[in-house]
Enzyme design. Structure first.
Site, mmCIF file in Angstrom:
data_model
loop_
_atom_site.group_PDB
_atom_site.id
_atom_site.type_symbol
_atom_site.label_atom_id
_atom_site.label_comp_id
_atom_site.label_asym_id
_atom_site.label_seq_id
_atom_site.Cartn_x
_atom_site.Cartn_y
_atom_site.Cartn_z
ATOM 1 N N ASP A 453 0.915 -1.332 0.171
ATOM 2 C CA ASP A 453 0.059 -0.149 -0.040
ATOM 3 C C ASP A 453 0.964 1.209 0.093
ATOM 4 O O ASP A 453 1.652 1.610 0.847
ATOM 5 C CB ASP A 453 -0.784 0.038 1.132
ATOM 6 C CG ASP A 453 -1.991 0.888 1.231
ATOM 7 O OD1 ASP A 453 -1.706 1.935 0.549
ATOM 8 O OD2 ASP A 453 -2.938 0.851 1.911
ATOM 9 N N HIS A 454 0.980 1.914 -1.068
ATOM 10 C CA HIS A 454 1.727 3.131 -1.181
ATOM 11 C C HIS A 454 1.537 4.188 -0.425
ATOM 12 O O HIS A 454 2.161 5.270 -0.442
ATOM 13 C CB HIS A 454 2.082 3.626 -2.588
ATOM 14 C CG HIS A 454 3.339 4.096 -3.051
ATOM 15 N ND1 HIS A 454 4.320 3.941 -2.243
ATOM 16 C CD2 HIS A 454 3.696 4.518 -4.463
ATOM 17 C CE1 HIS A 454 5.386 4.491 -2.969
ATOM 18 N NE2 HIS A 454 5.038 4.691 -3.927
ATOM 19 N N ARG A 455 0.290 4.225 0.463
ATOM 20 C CA ARG A 455 0.050 5.262 1.287
ATOM 21 C C ARG A 455 0.856 5.192 2.490
ATOM 22 O O ARG A 455 1.045 6.633 2.961
ATOM 23 C CB ARG A 455 -1.537 5.199 1.399
ATOM 24 C CG ARG A 455 -2.598 5.629 0.405
ATOM 25 C CD ARG A 455 -3.917 5.301 1.190
ATOM 26 N NE ARG A 455 -4.012 3.782 1.518
ATOM 27 C CZ ARG A 455 -5.303 3.297 1.871
ATOM 28 N NH1 ARG A 455 -6.368 4.067 2.124
ATOM 29 N NH2 ARG A 455 -5.343 2.154 2.404
ATOM 30 N N VAL A 457 3.490 2.705 2.802
ATOM 31 C CA VAL A 457 4.925 1.968 2.430
ATOM 32 C C VAL A 457 5.627 2.631 1.353
ATOM 33 O O VAL A 457 4.843 2.646 0.024
ATOM 34 C CB VAL A 457 4.747 0.616 2.343
ATOM 35 C CG1 VAL A 457 6.051 -0.190 1.791
ATOM 36 C CG2 VAL A 457 4.008 -0.142 3.430
#
Length: 483
Positions: A453-455, A457
């Site tokens: 999850d790029h939010r 990580v």
């Protein structure tokens, strides 16, 4: 039977907030004697197959639903005649809400009870909620009077003047209208399709909006030059949904109802894919030494009777990587706008079963030794294959492994399990030419893919975790120095 009474056993909520379950198999028939704690049927929820025990002694008098029927939670499914007088009040008491709980209900519906969607306490009432009609123009008082007269049994509305009120619904001057009744899955469907539940005329029991009502509303809105000139009551007549089966070839096509585990998986994957911004990174690694270690462990007395395979060491490698990079083991709390870092690892293992994909998890996997992890992994896999995974075993996961390599697939871009921030896909381990110590040699090689999850990580953290997993698998001795 002297001084006997009939007890109704209701479909319980065997998970967390589940609304329905399918009866897979009955283990008893009318006339059979049952005892307290005896399993009478097996049901499948959106999470797992579960056996239901009866909570009292008696004789089965009726099975209310056949196998294969999907039943709402709180609905009676079996009647048992028991000795000892009337049934305890606890079966009906929870269904009686306090009158003060709904002070804003319209006067014409003082006794209406909202259907209970979870638990045992479903009220049995003959009161049926009339589909809501909202008076939303200057003639609201006249229309409301007509409806009130009709509900009280005084005849029909005076005349046709209130009919044009329906097209004026978007004006919505009657703001305090009660919240439309619909189950959570139906509300989500309406939200996904952009349908306002307040504009739908319900056809379900007690005025509950059904899936068919939502689909009918969508079809009516999409039908050109058909709904606009027609008054409100004609909306349910739109036959668009039933037109689809016309092209259904029953000889060369098979239609399978989407329900149970597959239905829940589909909803979870759609929610995850369109909520969390996914990023996937890949690494190809030489796992020859790991494969040799697997063979050595199979001969170790400490692992006697345990399942030892590459997945065991891959799971341990991921746990080591998480220990070195704890921020990867987190979740995103949208409501609180917080990142929740977990100081424990409930390691999920994606398992393909006849009922669909499930992801049970090993609780507190971070605290287990390698033999303990092997035992837990073996139990998890065997239980999943038998279809006996409990709902609790699939709750609370923090990070997941999916082994697509068992199907001969090199790797993939896995979708996050809802509520988690990372998932590791393991590809097939194959003998390939590889440069080892300056020479091209045949080596055991696999490709790993880490989605996150790029939010919460970023690329650096995701890369470190994936690199650590690869490093452990390439040099398994790091399990000793890093663990």
């Amino acid at each position: 039977m002297t001084n006997a009474s009939v007890r109704e056993f209701k479909m319980p909520d065997v998970g967390e907030g589940l609304t329905e379950a399918e009866i897979l198999k009955w283990y008893v028939q009318p006339g059979d004697t049952v005892t307290d704690g005896q399993v009478v049927c097996e049901v499948e929820t959106a999470k797992a197959a579960v056996e239901l025990p009866i909570p009292y002694d008696g004789v089965v008098r009726a099975l209310h639903f056949p196998e294969g029927t999907t039943v709402d939670v709180g609905t009676s499914i079996i009647a048992v005649e028991v000795a000892g007088g009337a049934a305890p009040a606890q079966e009906e008491a929870p269904a009686a809400p306090a009158p003060a709980a709904e002070p804003e209900r319209p006067a014409e519906q003082p006794a209406a009870r909202q259907p209970v969607l979870v638990g045992y306490g479903v009220a049995t009432s003959s009161t049926r909620r009339r589909p809501r009609k909202q008076a939303q123009d200057p003639a609201a008082q006249e229309a409301a009077s007509a409806v009130q007269s009709e509900l009280n049994g005084h005849g029909a509305a005076p005349a046709a003047p209130p009919a044009p009120v329906a097209p004026a619904a978007p004006a919505s001057s009657a703001a305090p209208a009660q919240r439309p009744l619909a189950k959570p899955p139906v509300r989500k469907l309406a939200k996904d399709l952009g349908v306002d539940l307040a504009t739908i005329t319900p056809t379900g029991p007690d005025g509950v909006i059904t899936r068919d009502d939502v689909h009918a509303a969508v079809a009516a809105a999409q039908a050109p030059q058909q709904v606009a000139p027609v008054n409100g009551p004609a909306a349910p007549a739109a036959p668009a949904p039933s037109a689809a089966p016309a092209s259904y070839d029953s000889v060369r096509e098979t239609r399978i109802p989407v329900k149970g585990v597959r239905k829940a998986t589909a909803a979870a994957m759609v929610g995850s894919a369109f909520t969390a911004p996914h990023v996937t990174e890949f690494v190809t690694v030489d796992v020859t030494r790991t494969m040799k270690l697997v063979e050595e462990l199979k001969q170790d007395k400490e692992f006697a009777g345990l399942r030892v395979n590459p997945l065991l060491l891959i799971a341990k490698a991921l746990l080591v990587a998480i220990r070195r990079n704890p921020d990867i083991n987190a979740s995103w709390d949208e409501a609180a706008q917080e990142i929740v870092v977990k100081h424990y690892v409930n390691l999920g293992i994606a398992a393909a079963t006849p009922r669909g994909l499930i992801v049970p998890n090993i609780k507190d996997a971070h605290a287990k030794t390698l033999p303990e992890l092997a035992a837990s992994l073996g139990e998890l896999v065997s239980t999943a294959r038998e279809g006996r995974t409990s709902p609790s075993a699939m709750q609370g996961g923090t990070v997941t492994i999916t082994n697509v390599g068992v199907f001969g697939v090199d790797t993939g871009t896995p979708i996050l399990n809802p509520g988690e921030s990372a998932i590791l896909a393991v590809g097939a381990i194959k003998l390939q030419p590889w440069v080892h110590k300056g020479k091209v040699k045949p080596r055991q090689v696999t490709t790993l893919a880490l989605s996150f999850d790029h939010r919460l990580v970023d690329g650096e953290l995701g890369s470190k975790v994936l690199a650590d997993v690869a490093a452990v698998l390439e040099q398994p001795k790091r399990l000793i120095t890093w663990a």
